[in-house]
Design an enzyme around this catalytic site. Structure first.
Site: not given
Ligand code: GRF
Length: 197
Positions: A97, A116, A149, A152
């Protein structure tokens, strides 16, 4: 050749567990690839218990929330040292996280994957399940992707979806999405390792 992965997690570790159990199954992992290390940033997280139960070494990396750039960089240096010492060929994010800094992402680029709980590029961010559930999307699902970078935004490696049944509740959607994750993530990671071998 047998390869090693390290998993980075912050939470209950159900994806870590699914991956570790798949790696321990010679039928699913005939190449003998190893889960060499769990890195966790959160003291007391369930993934640490899973690692202990499965006999997988773990490292707790202090990664103070809202910490300064220096604290984040020190934590990421400690993670990289642990990943290198473990011989990680692939770094697998499973509910980690923290947003990793560009310098960490660049250091591991092409060897850093994430899962994801939505069909990217739709519903990126920390609330993929709730956001996709609240949308009118007819299909829900999960995405395994390379980490770049952005948040998602990396190239998609694999996706699996299902049609939203009428009357699906949020709790049912969560359960179904996690079940799909636990199937797709271990098999995708094992395929990536086979491609490296
Ligand atoms: C999963 O839903 C994953 O997609 C997201 O974080 C969650 C982690 O759950 N990135 P767990 O700790 O693996 O149970």
């Amino acid at each position: 050749m047998a390869r090693s992965i390290a998993v980075l997690a912050s939470g209950s570790g159900s994806n870590f567990q699914a991956i570790a159990e798949a790696f321990l199954d010679p039928g699913r992992n005939p190449g003998g690839h190893r889960v060499a290390l769990l890195v966790c940033d959160k003291p007391g997280a369930g993934c640490l218990d899973q690692a202990a139960r499965l006999g997988i070494p773990s490292a707790l990396v202090p990664y103070a929330k809202g910490g300064s750039a220096e604290v984040r960089q020190a934590a990421e240096r400690a993670m990289t040292d642990a990943l290198v010492a473990a011989g990680a060929d692939l770094v697998v994010l499973a509910g980690f996280m923290r947003i990793l800094t560009p310098s960490f992402v660049r250091r591991w680029t092409g060897r850093l994957v994430n899962i994801h709980p939505a069909l990217l590029p739709r519903h990126p961010g920390a609330h993929g399940i709730a956001d996709s559930f609240a949308s009118g999307d007819a299909e829900l699902g999960v995405t395994v992707h390379w980490v770049d970078e952005g948040v998602d935004t990396g190239a998609v490696i694999a996706q699996r979806s299902f049609l939203r049944p009428p009357g699906l509740t949020l709790a049912e959607a969560e359960t179904r999405i996690h079940t799909v994750e636990h199937e797709l993530y271990p098999s995708t990671v094992l395929h990536l390792l086979e491609a490296l071998s």
